[in-house]
Design a protein around this motif. Structure first.
Motif, PDB file in Angstrom:
ATOM      1  N   SER A 126       0.820  -1.208   0.000  1.00 15.70           N
ATOM      2  CA  SER A 126       0.000   0.000   0.000  1.00 15.70           C
ATOM      3  C   SER A 126       0.858   1.264   0.000  1.00 15.70           C
ATOM      4  O   SER A 126       0.539   2.245  -0.666  1.00 15.70           O
ATOM      5  N   SER A 190      -5.281   8.361   0.423  1.00 11.35           N
ATOM      6  CA  SER A 190      -6.233   7.266   0.594  1.00 11.35           C
ATOM      7  C   SER A 190      -7.632   7.630   0.125  1.00 11.35           C
ATOM      8  O   SER A 190      -7.929   8.784  -0.192  1.00 11.35           O
ATOM      9  N   ASP A 193     -13.547   5.579   2.054  1.00  8.28           N
ATOM     10  CA  ASP A 193     -13.821   4.228   2.530  1.00  8.28           C
ATOM     11  C   ASP A 193     -13.645   3.274   1.351  1.00  8.28           C
ATOM     12  O   ASP A 193     -13.225   3.683   0.269  1.00  8.28           O
ATOM     13  N   ARG A 194     -13.976   2.024   1.541  1.00  8.95           N
ATOM     14  CA  ARG A 194     -13.688   0.997   0.549  1.00  8.95           C
ATOM     15  C   ARG A 194     -14.341   1.254  -0.805  1.00  8.95           C
ATOM     16  O   ARG A 194     -13.863   0.783  -1.838  1.00  8.95           O
ATOM     17  N   LYS A 283     -13.232   5.062  19.504  1.00 10.54           N
ATOM     18  CA  LYS A 283     -12.243   4.020  19.244  1.00 10.54           C
ATOM     19  C   LYS A 283     -11.024   4.150  20.146  1.00 10.54           C
ATOM     20  O   LYS A 283     -10.291   3.181  20.345  1.00 10.54           O
ATOM     21  N   GLU A 430      -7.775   2.955   5.462  1.00  9.83           N
ATOM     22  CA  GLU A 430      -7.240   3.177   6.800  1.00  9.83           C
ATOM     23  C   GLU A 430      -6.862   1.878   7.513  1.00  9.83           C
ATOM     24  O   GLU A 430      -6.110   1.899   8.483  1.00  9.83           O
ATOM     25  N   ASP A 431      -7.359   0.734   7.013  1.00  5.62           N
ATOM     26  CA  ASP A 431      -7.001  -0.543   7.633  1.00  5.62           C
ATOM     27  C   ASP A 431      -5.899  -1.267   6.854  1.00  5.62           C
ATOM     28  O   ASP A 431      -5.706  -2.472   7.024  1.00  5.62           O
ATOM     29  N   ASP A 432      -5.134  -0.527   6.024  1.00  3.42           N
ATOM     30  CA  ASP A 432      -4.065  -1.158   5.248  1.00  3.42           C
ATOM     31  C   ASP A 432      -2.827  -1.473   6.085  1.00  3.42           C
ATOM     32  O   ASP A 432      -1.874  -2.054   5.571  1.00  3.42           O
ATOM     33  N   ARG A 433      -2.827  -1.096   7.336  1.00  2.49           N
ATOM     34  CA  ARG A 433      -1.727  -1.392   8.259  1.00  2.49           C
ATOM     35  C   ARG A 433      -0.390  -0.852   7.730  1.00  2.49           C
ATOM     36  O   ARG A 433       0.656  -1.499   7.820  1.00  2.49           O
ATOM     37  N   SER A 436       3.007  -0.927   9.676  1.00  2.00           N
ATOM     38  CA  SER A 436       2.805  -1.953  10.704  1.00  2.00           C
ATOM     39  C   SER A 436       3.001  -3.340  10.101  1.00  2.00           C
ATOM     40  O   SER A 436       3.043  -3.508   8.883  1.00  2.00           O
ATOM     41  N   GLU A 439       1.036  -5.426   6.496  1.00  5.79           N
ATOM     42  CA  GLU A 439       0.555  -4.417   5.555  1.00  5.79           C
ATOM     43  C   GLU A 439      -0.145  -5.107   4.383  1.00  5.79           C
ATOM     44  O   GLU A 439       0.250  -6.188   3.949  1.00  5.79           O
ATOM     45  N   GLU A 442      -5.817  -3.496  -0.961  1.00  2.00           N
ATOM     46  CA  GLU A 442      -6.967  -4.179  -1.543  1.00  2.00           C
ATOM     47  C   GLU A 442      -6.724  -4.442  -3.031  1.00  2.00           C
ATOM     48  O   GLU A 442      -6.261  -3.552  -3.763  1.00  2.00           O
TER      49      GLU A 442
END
Length: 463
Positions: A126, A190, A193-194, A283, A430-433, A436, A439, A442
């Motif tokens: 990503s 980014s 959202d998806r 969160k 945002e959840d592509d890590r 971290s 990783e 999509e």
């Protein structure tokens, strides 16, 4: 659309081949922060040069004191079409801690997540190899179908973005004439959202300061000197507390000079995105916004300036207790800037603010930690309008114009050093890590990202 449709069809038919190329790039361990991977960084640059040459770019590896740049040029079919500079970076973050990865970070793969969703795994998938290759693949498809590109294109890929870009500014200065274009395209951003594409039109700038208040010439016994001697921790605490009023506004004189109100239409769009204080702060275990009263969380994080204390030190902080009045106390303070705020004026105002609150027999030292202006593009800029419509056509959802709470220094450099605005379009989630373990990118982002860039290039080339 007659010239665009075969390009989109070509991208669809050659998705597997584009994945093979991406996997080759992802396997290269181009970790810029670790000298042990210097050769791998050059290998990634050389791989990109050869790939760009294969589709007709005049591409070369450009040495710097650090990791090399990749620069490539290609003429466009229409002389009246704009000249664009596309930027990305081929370096990646370290993979530590390795034990938290589910698979080898440099052995990319496709993972089926069920319900028709698939992801590309691996470091850099990503950030930013998968992103930059969406643009390269769009160019490849245009060349395969039409034998040319719709716009004149210059490409700049750097290899030090993840290590502070120390070579970038000198490189821009030296090669300004070669790199200057009508505007830049930046892919390191980014989606909302998806399923919802986004264009980032604003990025906050920053001023960072470290201050040290000094009082007595040594630490003092609080029983002997308490009540008579100045306490730098108390002085510092008062200064920091005075930075905000009861409504959350920053109290530095002139701080809001250059801050503009976000257009009502844009605010209404943001309100429709569904981000509330509860679902945003919930969160992290919070629920009440701490910034300016009467502002939404998106407005606070995207379009309003801030003053934050990032760290405080002073006195005895070890185990147990020591009744001491410290000789000095320090704090790190950062200001996020928006719109037309002047970093130099904000820094000067902060120093004046602090000096006015330090007693005559005490002193204060300042240490600057950098400063950069905010980036704010007009919401109705023609290139934004064209890209917005192109993205909406691809994703079948209205493109959202968003802003970023952080900074992307290259965008400021393009503006100040090359006089270019930047169109920020990316397909990360945002959840592509990012940065971290585990990783991912999509598969839909990679595929539709290619199609999106093809549409944007076609739109930009149209008069």
């Amino acid at each position: 659309m007659s010239t665009l449709e075969p390009v989109l069809s070509h991208l669809d038919a050659n998705l597997d081949k584009s994945l093979e190329r991406l996997f080759e790039l992802l396997k290269i361990k181009s970790i810029s922060t670790d000298p042990a991977y210097k050769a791998d960084c050059r290998k990634a640059a050389e791989w990109l040069v050869e790939d760009l040459k294969s589709i007709g770019f005049d591409a070369s590896v450009r040495d710097t004191p650090g990791h090399p740049m990749v620069v490539a040029h290609h003429d466009g079919a229409e002389q009246s079409a704009p000249h664009v500079l596309f930027y990305g970076h081929y370096d990646v973050q370290p993979v530590d801690p390795l034990n938290l990865w589910e698979n080898d970070p440099f052995a990319p793969a496709i993972k089926d997540m069920g319900e028709g969703r698939k992801i590309i795994t691996g470091r850099g998938s990503s950030d930013d190899k998968g992103q930059l290759m969406t643009f390269v693949e769009a160019c490849r498809a245009y060349k395969a179908v039409h034998g040319n590109l719709p716009c004149r294109i210059t490409i700049l890929f750097e290899g030090e973005e993840e290590s502070g870009s120390p070579s970038l500014k000198p490189f821009l200065e030296t090669h300004a004439d070669e790199l200057k274009a009508d505007f830049a395209l930046v892919c390191d951003t980014s989606m909302w959202d998806r399923e919802t594409p986004a264009i980032t039109v604003g990025l906050r700038g920053m001023v960072a300061e470290e201050i040290t208040v000094k009082a007595a010439n040594r630490d003092l016994h609080s029983g002997f000197f308490g009540g008579a001697a100045a306490n730098p921790i108390r002085i510092l605490s008062r200064i920091l507390a005075d930075l905000h009023d009861e409504t959350g506004r920053v109290t530095l004189p002139g701080f809001y000079d250059g801050v503009e109100e976000t257009p009502t239409q844009i605010l209404q769009t943001w309100e429709g995105l569904g981000r509330t204080a509860e679902n945003f702060l919930g969160k992290i275990g919070l629920s009440i916004p701490s910034g300016e009263k009467g502002r939404s969380v998106l407005e606070l994080t995207w379009a309003r300036p801030t003053a934050e204390v990032n760290g405080i030190t002073g006195g005895y902080t070890g185990e147990g207790f020591k009744t001491v009045i410290a000789a000095e106390a320090s704090a790190k303070v950062s200001f996020r800037l928006v719109h037309k705020q002047d970093p130099a004026k904000v820094r000067a105002a902060f120093r004046d603010f602090v000096n006015a609150r330090v007693p005559a027999d005490c002193t204060v030292e300042f240490h600057a930690h950098g400063g950069s202006p905010a980036i704010q593009l007009p919401y109705d800029l023609p290139i934004i309008t064209k890209a917005k419509d192109a993205l909406s056509d691809e994703w079948s959802k209205q493109t959202v114009l968003i802003a970023g709470g952080g900074s992307i220094p290259i965008v400021g450099d393009f503006q100040t050093m090359l006089g270019m605005a930047s169109l920020l379009v990316g397909f990360a989630l945002e959840d592509d890590r990012i940065h971290s373990p585990n990783e991912k990118y999509e598969l839909q982002s990679f595929h539709k990202g290619q199609r999106s860039w093809a549409r944007i290039l076609a739109a930009l080339a149209k008069k």
